[in-house]
Design an enzyme around this catalytic site. Structure first.
Site, PDB file in Angstrom:
ATOM      1  CE  LYS A  54     -19.152  16.280  48.172  1.00 37.28           C
ATOM      2  NZ  LYS A  54     -19.249  14.906  48.673  1.00 37.28           N
ATOM      3  CD  GLN A  98     -18.151  12.308  50.772  1.00 39.18           C
ATOM      4  OE1 GLN A  98     -18.877  13.241  50.424  1.00 39.18           O
ATOM      5  NE2 GLN A  98     -17.209  11.823  49.996  1.00 39.18           N
ATOM      6  CG  ASP A 121     -24.216  11.651  45.707  1.00 40.92           C
ATOM      7  OD1 ASP A 121     -23.392  12.292  45.035  1.00 40.92           O
ATOM      8  OD2 ASP A 121     -24.029  11.315  46.889  1.00 40.92           O
TER       9      ASP A 121
HETATM   10  N1  GUN Z   1     -17.393   9.640  47.620  1.00 41.27           N
HETATM   11  C1  GUN Z   1     -16.593   9.829  46.529  1.00 41.27           C
HETATM   12  N2  GUN Z   1     -17.295  10.397  45.529  1.00 41.27           N
HETATM   13  C2  GUN Z   1     -18.554  10.577  46.002  1.00 41.27           C
HETATM   14  C3  GUN Z   1     -19.727  11.145  45.433  1.00 41.27           C
HETATM   15  O1  GUN Z   1     -19.783  11.580  44.277  1.00 41.27           O
HETATM   16  N3  GUN Z   1     -20.818  11.159  46.246  1.00 41.27           N
HETATM   17  C4  GUN Z   1     -20.802  10.657  47.511  1.00 41.27           C
HETATM   18  N4  GUN Z   1     -21.939  10.696  48.210  1.00 41.27           N
HETATM   19  N5  GUN Z   1     -19.723  10.133  48.059  1.00 41.27           N
HETATM   20  C5  GUN Z   1     -18.606  10.099  47.309  1.00 41.27           C
END
Ligand code: GUN
Length: 300
Positions: A54, A98, A121
């Site tokens: 990311k 996350q 998100d």
């Molecule tokens: N962990 C797995 N997929 C995601 C996601 O799309 N967003 C976040 N914040 N954590 C994750």
């Protein structure tokens, strides 16, 4: 006729190029650089890989990337203090915590402490409610990526029968809302669904998001249907050498591809779209924060 393979890798590259273009315009015309902050608590190896990716892609499209890496024992109060600081930082337009979080932290409480307009998100209850009532919201990245691919492949999906397998807050439920928003007739199936094969056989669009390797066989698929495979499962692959693994989706690719009209592969389908949509959401959040026009085609 063999199924069309929906190339998520190429599509994601197109989305990133659009995002980069808009970032350049924001910088040149308004002196604004969109900023994304990612918060990682603990050392989960898969999460570390995602977070690194990311950060790299955020910088590649010209945005500011901030990472907060906190140790696994971080208290809830300390984590909330970091989020509060990011909520109040005018250079940060998107915040992502996350998941999963270590067990001692209340995931709902943490997510709902993010300012909704920075919740890239789309997990905050305000955004969930806005999406469910058809109002402008931040949309969860993976379902948004699936919707973009469906719109691109079909033009319009209005009136189509869609089955979403899986009812998670991250994928299944928001995916169903997005399909409904585009006027599909939507069924959400899950582990207790009776006669899942029959339910799936009715679908023009199948979105599989259950996290069970290759659980959807080709004889469940209506001929010509579009299959979107959200699953990313790692299987042992001794045929590739000792200790080797391979990635498979939630659908049995070969048998489904023989029947479907279109299908996303794993890897190279939905996966690359998730981060591309995170970048798109950050630009969208930045535009909204500054009262500027949002880029076309990057939101639901
Ligand atoms: N962990 C797995 N997929 C995601 C996601 O799309 N967003 C976040 N914040 N954590 C994750």
């Amino acid at each position: 006729m063999p199924a069309t393979i929906i190339d998520g890798k190429a599509f994601a590259a197109k989305v990133r190029a659009q995002v980069a273009d808009h970032v350049t315009r924001l910088k040149d015309a308004h002196g604004i650089t969109p900023g994304l902050a990612v918060v990682l608590v603990g050392e989960d190896p898969a999460s570390q890989v995602y977070v690194r990716s990311k950060g790299k892609q955020t910088v590649e499209v010209g945005m500011k990337s901030v990472e907060h890496k906190l140790d696994a024992e971080t208290s809830e109060a300390d984590l909330l203090a970091v989020i509060d600081q990011l909520n109040n930082d005018p250079e940060i337009h998107g915040i992502l915590v996350q998941l999963p979080l270590p067990k001692h932290l209340d995931e709902d409480l943490v997510i709902n402490s993010i300012a909704p307009e920075k919740d890239v998100d789309g997990f905050h209850i305000s955004n969930v409610g806005l999406l469910g009532t058809g109002q402008k919201s931040m949309v969860p990245c993976t379902p948004l990526g699936c919707l973009m691919m469906l719109r691109d492949h079909h033009g319009s999906i209005s009136g189509m029968d869609a089955v979403v397998i899986g009812r998670s807050n991250i994928v299944g439920k928001p995916m169903a809302q997005l399909l409904l928003g585009d006027s599909c007739t939507v069924t959400i199936a899950h582990s207790r669904t009776k006669d899942l094969a029959e339910v799936v056989r009715r679908a023009d669009i199948v979105v599989a998001a259950v996290g069970r390797p290759q659980m959807v066989p080709g004889d469940w698929i209506k001929p010509g249907a579009t299959v979107i495979d959200v699953g990313i499962n790692r299987l042992d692959a001794p045929e590739r050498g000792e200790g080797k693994t391979r990635l498979v989706g939630d659908v049995d690719y070969d048998s489904c591809a023989a029947v479907a009209g279109a299908i996303t592969p794993v890897p190279g389908g939905v996966g690359p779209m998730t981060i591309a949509c995170l970048l798109a959401n950050t630009v969208t959040a930045c535009c909204r924060a500054n009262g500027l026009d949002e880029p076309d085609g990057l939101t639901a």
